[in-house]
Write a protein that holds these residues in place. Structure first.
Motif, short mmCIF file in Angstrom:
data_model
loop_
_atom_site.label_atom_id
_atom_site.label_comp_id
_atom_site.label_asym_id
_atom_site.label_seq_id
_atom_site.Cartn_x
_atom_site.Cartn_y
_atom_site.Cartn_z
N GLY A 1 76.60 0.98 61.86
CA GLY A 1 75.73 2.09 61.52
C GLY A 1 74.27 1.68 61.63
N PRO A 2 73.38 2.64 61.93
CA PRO A 2 71.97 2.32 62.13
C PRO A 2 71.20 2.16 60.83
CG PRO A 2 72.33 4.66 62.47
CD PRO A 2 73.68 4.06 62.21
N ASN A 3 70.21 1.26 60.85
CA ASN A 3 69.29 1.16 59.73
C ASN A 3 67.86 0.96 60.25
OD1 ASN A 3 68.27 -1.78 59.32
ND2 ASN A 3 70.48 -2.08 59.63
N PHE A 4 66.88 1.21 59.40
CA PHE A 4 65.48 1.17 59.81
C PHE A 4 65.08 -0.16 60.44
CE2 PHE A 4 64.77 4.11 55.94
CZ PHE A 4 65.05 5.24 56.69
N ASN A 5 65.63 -1.26 59.93
CA ASN A 5 65.22 -2.58 60.41
C ASN A 5 65.59 -2.81 61.86
OD1 ASN A 5 64.84 -2.62 57.62
ND2 ASN A 5 65.26 -4.81 57.47
N GLN A 6 66.56 -2.07 62.38
CA GLN A 6 66.96 -2.22 63.78
C GLN A 6 65.97 -1.58 64.74
OE1 GLN A 6 70.82 -0.54 62.92
NE2 GLN A 6 71.84 -2.50 63.28
N TRP A 7 64.95 -0.93 64.20
CA TRP A 7 63.81 -0.46 65.01
C TRP A 7 62.57 -1.31 64.75
CZ3 TRP A 7 67.92 2.59 64.41
CH2 TRP A 7 68.25 3.47 65.44
N TYR B 1 67.52 -0.84 54.38
CA TYR B 1 68.18 -2.13 54.21
C TYR B 1 68.01 -2.56 52.75
CZ TYR B 1 69.84 -6.84 55.17
OH TYR B 1 70.56 -8.00 55.17
N PRO B 2 69.09 -2.97 52.08
CA PRO B 2 69.01 -3.31 50.65
C PRO B 2 67.91 -4.33 50.36
CG PRO B 2 71.30 -3.26 51.37
CD PRO B 2 70.46 -3.14 52.61
N GLY B 3 67.10 -4.03 49.36
CA GLY B 3 66.05 -4.94 48.93
C GLY B 3 64.74 -4.78 49.69
N ALA B 4 64.74 -4.01 50.76
CA ALA B 4 63.52 -3.81 51.54
C ALA B 4 62.55 -2.92 50.78
CB ALA B 4 63.84 -3.19 52.90
N ASP B 5 61.25 -3.15 50.99
CA ASP B 5 60.19 -2.28 50.46
C ASP B 5 59.39 -1.80 51.66
OD1 ASP B 5 58.22 -0.95 49.09
OD2 ASP B 5 57.24 -2.75 48.32
N TYR B 6 59.58 -0.55 52.04
CA TYR B 6 58.96 -0.01 53.24
C TYR B 6 57.60 0.60 52.91
CZ TYR B 6 63.66 -0.52 55.15
OH TYR B 6 64.88 -1.01 55.55
N ARG B 7 56.58 0.01 53.47
CA ARG B 7 55.23 0.57 53.32
C ARG B 7 55.03 1.63 54.40
NH1 ARG B 7 49.36 -2.10 52.27
NH2 ARG B 7 48.10 -0.42 53.15
N LEU B 8 54.54 2.80 53.99
CA LEU B 8 54.26 3.89 54.93
C LEU B 8 52.79 4.27 54.82
CD1 LEU B 8 57.36 6.23 54.32
CD2 LEU B 8 57.11 4.41 56.02
N ASN B 9 52.03 3.99 55.88
CA ASN B 9 50.64 4.42 55.93
C ASN B 9 50.52 5.84 56.47
OD1 ASN B 9 50.03 1.88 55.03
ND2 ASN B 9 48.99 1.20 56.89
N THR B 10 51.56 6.29 57.17
CA THR B 10 51.59 7.62 57.78
C THR B 10 52.86 8.33 57.34
OG1 THR B 10 50.43 6.74 59.71
CG2 THR B 10 51.50 8.89 59.96
N GLY B 11 52.77 9.63 57.10
CA GLY B 11 53.94 10.38 56.69
C GLY B 11 54.99 10.47 57.79
N ILE B 12 56.24 10.67 57.38
CA ILE B 12 57.38 10.77 58.29
C ILE B 12 57.78 12.24 58.41
CG2 ILE B 12 59.76 10.05 58.72
CD1 ILE B 12 57.68 7.76 58.78
N THR B 13 57.97 12.71 59.65
CA THR B 13 58.35 14.10 59.89
C THR B 13 59.77 14.15 60.42
OG1 THR B 13 56.07 14.73 60.40
CG2 THR B 13 57.81 16.21 61.16
#
Length: 281
Positions: free
Chosen positions: A113-119, A159-171
């Motif tokens: 299955g896909p997760n954010f870290n694979q990008w 991904y478990p334990g990740a802290d994703y910083r977002l400077n730009t909003g996600i659409t």
């Protein structure tokens, strides 16, 4: 073992593999490398990171390879890829990755299955992961498994334990078949937005299409550093009035803290029906 030097692999084969098992040793005069294919030596197709895969000169169309990380070994971004001709798909850093040395592409197979870290999202809390997460979501929403309406949910995960910083909003925008039976699962990760006012952290837009049976699971978002208008903004106003553009949404186990004055945690409006917030923290 990931992409060991050819000389080291050659010695390994000589020491451990019968001569009859060696299928080919191909000289490449341009790079003075050797490609070795041997029965039962899966290590030849394994790499630590995308950078290691990108630098490999002996890849061929049809090869199947594995990475054990994206930016670094064990960072949660590992994947299995099929090597395909250049320009087979639109390179987005995850579903299709352009390979500089071989001139080919790696097509992501996502067996787990896909997760954010694979990008390429790092989840380290300091690097801006907006571009990587937007690319993952764009691919996900455009994938047949999400839009088929078969009743079999397709999940995109953090991904478990990740802290994703977002400077730009996600659409998140529904594509030509709409979105039906999908789960956005943050899976033990957290989101730290630095999104400014006039934008939202996550915006769900119906466009001309419909959303059905969608779940957001385990979103843990700390908005202390963000003046975004909303953490989650859902708007079905672009669709036909009364069309149930956004229908049967579930937000399960959300944590949204540090909401600033003038901001909203969750804002839902226009052609939106049957919304449920379960187990809020």
């Amino acid at each position: 073992m990931a992409n060991k030097k050819i000389s080291e692999l050659t010695e390994l084969l000589r020491a451990n593999v019968n001569t009859d098992d060696v299928l080919a040793i191909v000289d490449d005069s341009a790079t003075e490398t050797k490609k070795i294919k041997a029965k039962g030596v899966a290590q030849l197709n394994e790499f630590d990171t995308i950078s290691d895969l990108d630098s490999c000169p002996w890849l061929e169309v049809g090869d199947v390879v594995m990475t054990h990380g994206y930016n670094s070994l064990g960072d949660g971004g590992g994947n299995t890829y099929e090597i395909v001709p250049a320009a087979t798909g639109t390179a987005d850093g995850g579903a299709y990755i352009d390979l500089t040395t071989s001139g080919l592409q790696a097509k992501g197979l996502f067996p787990d299955g896909p997760n954010f870290n694979q990008w390429g999202a790092t989840g380290d809390g300091t690097t801006d992961d907006s571009t990587a997460i937007q690319a993952a979501i764009d691919w996900w929403l455009d994938t047949t498994g999400v839009t088929s309406g078969t009743g079999l949910p397709m999940k995109l995960s953090g991904y478990p334990g990740a802290d994703y910083r977002l400077n730009t909003g996600i659409t998140l925008t529904a594509t030509d078949n709409g979105v039906d039976h999908a789960i956005l699962d943050f899976n033990g990760s957290s989101v730290t937005p630095y999104v400014s006012s006039g934008s939202n952290v996550f915006s769900f837009n119906a466009g001309s299409y419909l959303w059905r049976n969608f779940k957001i699971r385990d979103l843990d978002m700390r908005m202390n550093n963000s003046s975004a208008d909303a953490g989650i903004f859902m708007d079905g106003s672009d669709n036909t009035p009364g069309s149930e553009a956004l229908y049967r949404f579930v937000i399960d186990n959300p944590v949204i803290e540090g909401i600033q004055a003038g901001s909203s945690g969750i804002h839902i409006k226009n052609n939106s029906f049957e919304f449920y917030i379960e187990n809020p923290m």
